[in-house]
Scaffold this motif. Structure first.
Motif, PDB file in Angstrom:
ATOM      1  N   ASN A 476       0.807  -1.226   0.000  1.00  0.00           N
ATOM      2  CA  ASN A 476       0.000   0.000   0.000  1.00  0.00           C
ATOM      3  C   ASN A 476       0.837   1.271   0.000  1.00  0.00           C
ATOM      4  OD1 ASN A 476       0.871   0.206   2.698  1.00  0.00           O
ATOM      5  ND2 ASN A 476      -0.998  -0.740   3.497  1.00  0.00           N
ATOM      6  N   CYS A 546      -2.956  -2.913  -2.212  1.00  0.00           N
ATOM      7  CA  CYS A 546      -4.181  -2.736  -1.434  1.00  0.00           C
ATOM      8  C   CYS A 546      -4.327  -1.290  -0.979  1.00  0.00           C
ATOM      9  CB  CYS A 546      -4.203  -3.704  -0.240  1.00  0.00           C
ATOM     10  SG  CYS A 546      -2.800  -3.582   0.856  1.00  0.00           S
ATOM     11  N   ASP A 547      -5.513  -0.985  -0.540  1.00  0.00           N
ATOM     12  CA  ASP A 547      -5.920   0.377  -0.207  1.00  0.00           C
ATOM     13  C   ASP A 547      -5.438   0.758   1.192  1.00  0.00           C
ATOM     14  OD1 ASP A 547      -7.270   2.768   0.254  1.00  0.00           O
ATOM     15  OD2 ASP A 547      -9.070   2.106  -0.798  1.00  0.00           O
ATOM     16  N   PRO A 548      -4.589   1.795   1.328  1.00  0.00           N
ATOM     17  CA  PRO A 548      -4.125   2.197   2.655  1.00  0.00           C
ATOM     18  C   PRO A 548      -5.179   2.917   3.482  1.00  0.00           C
ATOM     19  CG  PRO A 548      -3.278   3.710   1.005  1.00  0.00           C
ATOM     20  CD  PRO A 548      -3.984   2.613   0.259  1.00  0.00           C
TER      21      PRO A 548
END
Length: 655
Positions: A476, A546-548
């Motif tokens: 991320n 992935c989304d932080p």
């Protein structure tokens, strides 16, 4: 050929059934390195990329084998580098023996190169036993005591051997004044149990309780059968400390999962509403997550008297190992006729599993990190070993991974240091070369030391009968756990200079050193990527973007934490609107009613309206998915579905 002190050291380690020593060479242990060569590398010298990683690998080996791990380093800087791994062992109560070189005796006190006061350096971390060997006759007793103490006290110990002594001819201790002999290596065992009157007092407390809660830690690992029987008799719910996450399987309906800030809502409710508490083999430190003082009568079982009554005002303290104590306690326990309390616990657990599934299936940019562990949980083999790093990945390991069968798992529980997931996994493979291993790590820890230890995996993989070792990177670009701590604890926005990470492809790095590499930036390709990684016979890096901004919101978040988060957004946190919407979507899943029609794999709740970024999918060079799954019909809480990708999209997989 003379038999040196170093030769005898290795011979004694073999007698202790030590199969490998995790180490890094240096001239302070040249005598020992020479002895390994002359002994045909038995025990095996496992060369880590850094002494700290050698210590972590020894900790991982000890955690998953139940036997002491052994690490070795040179004098000065090498010895210093061991410290973090040894403190990890100390705080998690793990038997590790460190063998460390030292400046030659003739140079000591002369400010010689790499001369460090190792007695002072290791005084705290190896407080249970620390010795410097200065004559050959001292060696057997010193090493044997280090091994026995590590095992008995579940702690790190250290043996310091000066460089010149290693090459000196070995002489055994004599039957003489000021000589100390030693007995041959052995593995004595005993079951410590409390007296009958104390057991009766504990039984009286548990029998009087109407809403019994049990908290188990890693010290209860040998008492699975007894814990299940106790839960059935008392109608209790069982919560697990993080180091005890693998003690009981999560498919038992009354097991509420992890407890604490990283814990589950059912565990929070279990402690909030119980009237009786039994703590077994745990020194869980956060008393704010235990029942209010005075709310519950409490009993504790621990084999170490130092930890009895330490975290909660317990009424009865039972000094004994978990299995032996519970075996003697069970005949005194009366079966509860009213099972409504346990029924309520089971209902809360079932609802929670639906909630975290819905949260995992929320859209994110590009992949929801919760879904990474959710998809693993559905596919992981029943005999797998899971290691996790410190960071935001720990949240998803704690909440989304459901243990079953013979699965084992661990992480740096008390020290919570960054970097042990990959070396733990290496230690696990040496402990169980016939079992699959998965390491869950953030990109911060991967850049800190995990990428280097991929070289160690590549080097030793041929020794493992089952070569499945998957390193999953939560990619991320952010030191994410600290970012969320800044927001939730201090009300401060993310500071890019300290938190942002340089960009690198972990999958491509793995491929460049002969390992497998799979890059994923499409959530619908994630399940197939896990299946591929878990089926291959090559250690593989699963690199998931992935989304932080998916928040690790506790299910029991306080008003103060929510206030701090709001302040962080208002102060100009980068990407503040996305952060806010992801947080709202995640939190709202707790109020979504469960539906028997819903298939969690495919459906999304009505509030999941954040559009997916375009252009995230990368072409797949492995066998593509050719049969898209068909999503089920929607329910009242589900209005959007994640659409199956075409057969040409998916992970980038190369070997």
């Amino acid at each position: 050929m003379s038999h040196t002190v170093a030769d005898h050291l290795l011979a004694r380690l073999r007698e202790w059934d030590v199969d490998q020593v995790f180490a890094y060479p240096g001239d302070g242990i040249n005598g020992l390195v020479t002895a390994f060569g002359e002994a045909d590398n038995v025990p095996r010298f496992v060369q880590a990329r850094h002494e700290e990683m050698a210590a972590f690998a020894a900790v991982g080996y000890a955690k998953f084998s139940g036997r002491p791990g052994v690490c070795m380093a040179t004098s000065g800087p090498g010895a210093i580098h061991l410290l973090n791994g040894l403190y990890d062992a100390k705080l998690d109560h793990v038997p590790v023996v460190a063998i460390v070189g030292q400046t030659a005796r003739s140079a000591m006190g002369g400010s010689y190169q790499q001369e460090v006061d190792l007695q002072a350096l290791f005084k705290d971390v190896a407080s249970e036993y620390l010795v410097e060997v200065n004559v050959p006759e001292q060696l057997p007793n010193a090493l044997d005591r280090a091994m026995r103490t590590a095992i008995a006290q579940r702690a790190p110990t250290a043996v310091i051997i000066p460089a010149d002594l290693q090459e000196q001819e070995y002489e055994a201790p004599q039957h003489a004044f000021k000589h100390v002999p030693s007995s041959p290596p052995d593995h004595p065992r005993a079951s410590v149990v409390p007296p009958a009157d104390e057991l009766a007092k504990a039984a009286a407390v548990l029998n009087a309780g109407e809403r019994v809660a049990i908290l188990v830690g890693q010290g209860a690992r040998n008492a699975v059968t007894e814990l299940r029987e106790l839960a059935e008799l008392t109608g209790a719910g069982i919560a697990k400390a993080l180091l005890g996450k693998d003690v009981l399987p999560d498919d038992l309906p009354y097991v509420t999962g992890a407890i604490g800030l990283l814990g589950t809502r059912p565990s929070y409710e279990l402690m909030r509403d119980c009237d009786t508490l039994l703590i077994v083999g745990s020194s869980f430190p956060y008393s704010q997550f235990l029942p209010e003082f005075g709310q519950a009568r409490a009993v504790q079982i621990d084999v170490d008297a130092r930890f009895l009554g330490l975290r909660y005002p317990t009424e009865v303290n039972l000094l004994g190992d978990a299995k032996g104590t519970l075996e003697r306690l069970l005949p005194l326990i009366e079966r509860k006729a009213d099972t409504s309390w346990q029924g309520k616990v089971a209902h809360n657990v079932a609802e929670w599993h639906e909630t975290v599934t819905r949260q995992a299936m929320l859209q994110a940019e590009p992949v929801n990190p919760m879904r990474i562990v959710h998809e693993l949980s559905e596919r992981v083999p029943d005999d797998a070993i899971i290691t996790a790093d410190s960071g935001s990945a720990t949240n998803w390991y704690a909440r989304n991974l459901r243990f079953r069968g013979r699965m084992r798992g661990s992480l740096s529980g008390t020290l919570a240091t960054m970097g042990p997931a990959v070396p733990y996994a290496i230690g696990a493979k040496f402990a169980h070369p016939d079992r699959p291993v998965v390491a869950l790590t953030g990109d911060g820890a991967m850049q800190m030391n995990g990428m280097a230890e991929l070289l160690t995996i590549a080097r030793y993989r041929e020794l493992w009968a089952d070569r499945r070792l998957v390193v999953c990177v939560f990619h991320n670009g952010d030191l994410n756990q600290v970012t969320w701590e800044l927001r939730a604890m201090g009300g401060a926005p993310k500071f890019e200079e300290s938190q942002a990470l340089p960009e690198v492809s972990y999958a491509d790095f793995a491929l460049s050193i002969g390992l497998g590499g799979i890059a994923v930036d499409d959530p619908d390709a994630l399940g197939d990527a896990w299946s591929t990684a878990l089926a291959t016979d090559v250690p593989t890096v699963l690199d998931v973007r992935c989304d932080p901004e998916v928040p690790p919101i506790p299910p029991h978040a306080t008003t103060e934490q929510l206030k701090s988060m709001t302040e962080a957004v208002l102060k100009g946190d980068p990407n503040a609107w996305h952060l806010f919407t992801q947080g709202m979507k995640t939190k709202l899943q707790s109020s979504c009613p469960p539906s028997a029609e819903r298939s969690p794999r495919w459906t999304l709740p009505r509030c999941a309206t954040s559009p997916r970024r375009a252009g995230r999918s990368r072409p797949c060079t492995s066998t593509p998915r050719t049969t898209p799954r068909t999503p089920p019909s929607s329910s009242r809480c589900d209005r959007r579905r994640s659409k199956p990708r075409s057969a040409t999209s998916g992970p980038t997989a190369r070997r």
